[in-house]
Motif scaffolding. Structure first.
Motif, PDB file in Angstrom:
ATOM      1  N   VAL A  31       0.841  -1.202   0.000  1.00  0.00           N
ATOM      2  CA  VAL A  31       0.000   0.000   0.000  1.00  0.00           C
ATOM      3  C   VAL A  31       0.874   1.249   0.000  1.00  0.00           C
ATOM      4  N   ARG A  32       1.937   1.235   0.770  1.00  0.00           N
ATOM      5  CA  ARG A  32       2.850   2.383   0.811  1.00  0.00           C
ATOM      6  C   ARG A  32       3.429   2.660  -0.572  1.00  0.00           C
ATOM      7  N   ASP A  33       3.976   1.625  -1.201  1.00  0.00           N
ATOM      8  CA  ASP A  33       4.619   1.824  -2.508  1.00  0.00           C
ATOM      9  C   ASP A  33       3.609   2.303  -3.544  1.00  0.00           C
ATOM     10  N   THR A  34       2.416   1.716  -3.545  1.00  0.00           N
ATOM     11  CA  THR A  34       1.413   2.061  -4.554  1.00  0.00           C
ATOM     12  C   THR A  34       0.885   3.475  -4.361  1.00  0.00           C
ATOM     13  N   MET A  35       0.529   3.804  -3.133  1.00  0.00           N
ATOM     14  CA  MET A  35      -0.081   5.112  -2.900  1.00  0.00           C
ATOM     15  C   MET A  35       0.923   6.246  -3.045  1.00  0.00           C
ATOM     16  N   THR A  36       2.156   6.050  -2.570  1.00  0.00           N
ATOM     17  CA  THR A  36       3.145   7.117  -2.729  1.00  0.00           C
ATOM     18  C   THR A  36       3.472   7.336  -4.198  1.00  0.00           C
ATOM     19  N   ASP A  37       3.501   6.264  -4.971  1.00  0.00           N
ATOM     20  CA  ASP A  37       3.763   6.401  -6.406  1.00  0.00           C
ATOM     21  C   ASP A  37       2.622   7.148  -7.084  1.00  0.00           C
ATOM     22  N   LEU A  38       1.383   6.739  -6.817  1.00  0.00           N
ATOM     23  CA  LEU A  38       0.240   7.400  -7.441  1.00  0.00           C
ATOM     24  C   LEU A  38       0.150   8.872  -7.037  1.00  0.00           C
ATOM     25  N   MET A  39       0.355   9.163  -5.765  1.00  0.00           N
ATOM     26  CA  MET A  39       0.255  10.552  -5.304  1.00  0.00           C
ATOM     27  C   MET A  39       1.387  11.398  -5.867  1.00  0.00           C
ATOM     28  N   ALA A  40       2.563  10.794  -6.066  1.00  0.00           N
ATOM     29  CA  ALA A  40       3.663  11.519  -6.699  1.00  0.00           C
ATOM     30  C   ALA A  40       3.349  11.850  -8.153  1.00  0.00           C
ATOM     31  N   ARG A  41       2.474  11.058  -8.779  1.00  0.00           N
ATOM     32  CA  ARG A  41       2.051  11.302 -10.162  1.00  0.00           C
ATOM     33  C   ARG A  41       0.879  12.283 -10.249  1.00  0.00           C
ATOM     34  N   GLY A  42       0.460  12.801  -9.096  1.00  0.00           N
ATOM     35  CA  GLY A  42      -0.610  13.797  -9.091  1.00  0.00           C
ATOM     36  C   GLY A  42      -1.983  13.282  -8.771  1.00  0.00           C
ATOM     37  N   ALA A  43      -2.098  12.016  -8.363  1.00  0.00           N
ATOM     38  CA  ALA A  43      -3.399  11.454  -8.018  1.00  0.00           C
ATOM     39  C   ALA A  43      -3.794  11.861  -6.602  1.00  0.00           C
ATOM     40  N   THR A  44      -5.090  12.058  -6.386  1.00  0.00           N
ATOM     41  CA  THR A  44      -5.619  12.372  -5.060  1.00  0.00           C
ATOM     42  C   THR A  44      -6.717  11.373  -4.714  1.00  0.00           C
ATOM     43  N   VAL A  45      -6.871  11.132  -3.418  1.00  0.00           N
ATOM     44  CA  VAL A  45      -7.917  10.226  -2.956  1.00  0.00           C
ATOM     45  C   VAL A  45      -9.255  10.949  -3.025  1.00  0.00           C
ATOM     46  N   VAL A  46     -10.211  10.372  -3.759  1.00  0.00           N
ATOM     47  CA  VAL A  46     -11.533  10.989  -3.906  1.00  0.00           C
ATOM     48  C   VAL A  46     -12.637  10.127  -3.309  1.00  0.00           C
ATOM     49  N   GLY A  47     -12.298   8.921  -2.866  1.00  0.00           N
ATOM     50  CA  GLY A  47     -13.314   8.060  -2.288  1.00  0.00           C
ATOM     51  C   GLY A  47     -12.706   6.805  -1.703  1.00  0.00           C
ATOM     52  N   PHE A  48     -13.555   6.032  -1.048  1.00  0.00           N
ATOM     53  CA  PHE A  48     -13.138   4.740  -0.510  1.00  0.00           C
ATOM     54  C   PHE A  48     -14.309   3.777  -0.639  1.00  0.00           C
ATOM     55  N   ASP A  49     -14.050   2.632  -1.235  1.00  0.00           N
ATOM     56  CA  ASP A  49     -15.063   1.611  -1.444  1.00  0.00           C
ATOM     57  C   ASP A  49     -14.792   0.457  -0.491  1.00  0.00           C
ATOM     58  N   ARG A  50     -15.825  -0.023   0.196  1.00  0.00           N
ATOM     59  CA  ARG A  50     -15.639  -1.081   1.188  1.00  0.00           C
ATOM     60  C   ARG A  50     -15.056  -2.357   0.577  1.00  0.00           C
ATOM     61  N   THR A  51     -15.310  -2.594  -0.686  1.00  0.00           N
ATOM     62  CA  THR A  51     -14.862  -3.823  -1.329  1.00  0.00           C
ATOM     63  C   THR A  51     -13.531  -3.662  -2.048  1.00  0.00           C
ATOM     64  N   ARG A  52     -13.339  -2.529  -2.728  1.00  0.00           N
ATOM     65  CA  ARG A  52     -12.174  -2.392  -3.603  1.00  0.00           C
ATOM     66  C   ARG A  52     -11.150  -1.367  -3.132  1.00  0.00           C
ATOM     67  N   GLY A  53     -11.402  -0.715  -2.001  1.00  0.00           N
ATOM     68  CA  GLY A  53     -10.391   0.140  -1.404  1.00  0.00           C
ATOM     69  C   GLY A  53     -10.452   1.590  -1.839  1.00  0.00           C
ATOM     70  N   TYR A  54      -9.294   2.236  -1.812  1.00  0.00           N
ATOM     71  CA  TYR A  54      -9.200   3.661  -2.127  1.00  0.00           C
ATOM     72  C   TYR A  54      -9.453   3.917  -3.608  1.00  0.00           C
ATOM     73  N   VAL A  55     -10.122   5.013  -3.885  1.00  0.00           N
ATOM     74  CA  VAL A  55     -10.329   5.484  -5.253  1.00  0.00           C
ATOM     75  C   VAL A  55      -9.506   6.753  -5.415  1.00  0.00           C
ATOM     76  N   LEU A  56      -8.526   6.712  -6.295  1.00  0.00           N
ATOM     77  CA  LEU A  56      -7.666   7.869  -6.550  1.00  0.00           C
ATOM     78  C   LEU A  56      -7.869   8.348  -7.977  1.00  0.00           C
ATOM     79  N   ARG A  57      -7.785   9.659  -8.160  1.00  0.00           N
ATOM     80  CA  ARG A  57      -8.027  10.221  -9.493  1.00  0.00           C
ATOM     81  C   ARG A  57      -6.997  11.287  -9.799  1.00  0.00           C
ATOM     82  N   ARG A  58      -6.559  11.287 -11.050  1.00  0.00           N
ATOM     83  CA  ARG A  58      -5.671  12.350 -11.544  1.00  0.00           C
ATOM     84  C   ARG A  58      -6.491  13.304 -12.387  1.00  0.00           C
ATOM     85  N   ASN A  59      -6.264  14.601 -12.180  1.00  0.00           N
ATOM     86  CA  ASN A  59      -7.004  15.611 -12.938  1.00  0.00           C
ATOM     87  C   ASN A  59      -6.426  15.856 -14.312  1.00  0.00           C
ATOM     88  N   SER A  60      -5.191  15.479 -14.496  1.00  0.00           N
ATOM     89  CA  SER A  60      -4.554  15.733 -15.799  1.00  0.00           C
ATOM     90  C   SER A  60      -4.114  14.437 -16.449  1.00  0.00           C
TER      91      SER A  60
END
Length: 300
Positions: free
Chosen positions: A271-300
């Motif tokens: 989780v650390r490696d995945t989330m830090t990589d995604l957030m470094a690419r500009g993704a932000t957490v916009v939701g959380f699903d009980r089954t599939r986890g964090y939902v991250l989205r990039r605006n660009s």
């Protein structure tokens, strides 16, 4: 015991109280949440209440010999004008929360600790505490609250991101160092820093009527699984990229730490490696699903 607070008005330097409609609404939402949970939430100031809070925190975190907060610090917090509150059911303390102010230029309160008695789980006492904290802060002209939580704890992720509409803004590896208690285990204490924009319409809606975010078919159709769960319950790396990404977490990390600590450690690193990589690419957490986890989205 301490008296219930009068929330919703703001007193200026002249001593005249002006009305703040949003703060009034927040105070009403806090009262409604407390009534629904069957508790009274109020500020703590006398030694008896504060001692109950110290004992409650020690019991929740399993740290009788070294409580997460002590009486002297809670007393000082309150005297300095910081946030120290408790939720009472029939005069018994069943939840407590404490926070301190950021540097003056940051216009924010840091919510350091909050806990609810295990026997009150599922009664929405934590929700009542947070709504009281929001109303208290708004009444004092503060528009943001920040706090940290373990990104692997699914129930806390859902509570923070969905029920409160707070937004994680920073992933902090091993933030507290080794903690060695039944809640945190003996691994790294990674934390997500969240910011709660108290006057954001999304926050106001969440406080009025809690919702639920799921990775529905429309979202899932275009989402990339950056981290999934394998058939054996282990983390399964996916693909980084795309506009929307899903990052899974274990259903019960506390139980996993006790039953399979090595697997819990693998989840921490994945989780650390995945989330830090995604957030470094500009993704932000916009939701959380009980089954599939964090939902991250990039605006660009």
């Amino acid at each position: 015991m301490s008296s219930p607070e009068n929330l919703g008005g703001r007193t200026g330097a002249s001593g005249v109280t002006s009305r703040d409609t949003a703060a009034d609404t927040a105070a009403a939402q806090a009262r409604t949440a407390a009534a629904a949970a069957g508790v009274e939430v109020r500020a703590l100031s006398d030694f008896g209440d504060l001692d109950q809070a110290v004992r409650l925190f020690a019991r929740i975190w399993g740290r009788d010999a070294n409580p997460p907060m002590n009486l002297e610090l809670l007393r000082a917090f309150g005297k300095a004008g910081n946030y120290v509150s408790g939720a009472f059911a029939d005069d018994r303390l069943v939840g407590a929360c404490a926070g301190f102010f950021h540097a003056p230029s940051e216009d924010a309160l840091h919510s350091h600790i909050a806990g609810v008695s295990p026997e009150m789980t599922g009664r929405a006492v934590g929700f009542a505490l947070k709504l009281h904290q929001r109303a208290w802060a708004m009444d004092r002209g503060v528009d943001r609250i920040a706090w940290t939580y373990d990104p692997l704890v699914a129930r806390n992720a859902y509570f923070n991101v969905v029920k409160l509409a707070a937004r994680p803004v920073e992933y902090m590896p091993n933030f507290y160092g080794l903690m060695l208690d039944p809640v945190n285990g003996d691994g790294d204490s990674d934390r997500l820093l969240v910011r709660w924009s108290l006057r954001d319409p999304a926050v106001a809606r969440a406080c009025e009527r809690p919702g639920e975010v799921r990775a529905d078919p429309a979202l899932a159709a275009g989402a990339v699984v950056a981290l999934g769960t394998a058939a054996d319950g282990s983390p399964e790396p996916g693909r980084l990229g795309g506009t929307t990404s899903l990052v899974a977490v274990p259903r019960d990390i506390t139980g996993l730490r006790a039953a399979a600590p090595a697997l819990a450690g693998r989840w921490r690193r994945a989780v650390r490696d995945t989330m830090t990589d995604l957030m470094a690419r500009g993704a932000t957490v916009v939701g959380f699903d009980r089954t599939r986890g964090y939902v991250l989205r990039r605006n660009s």
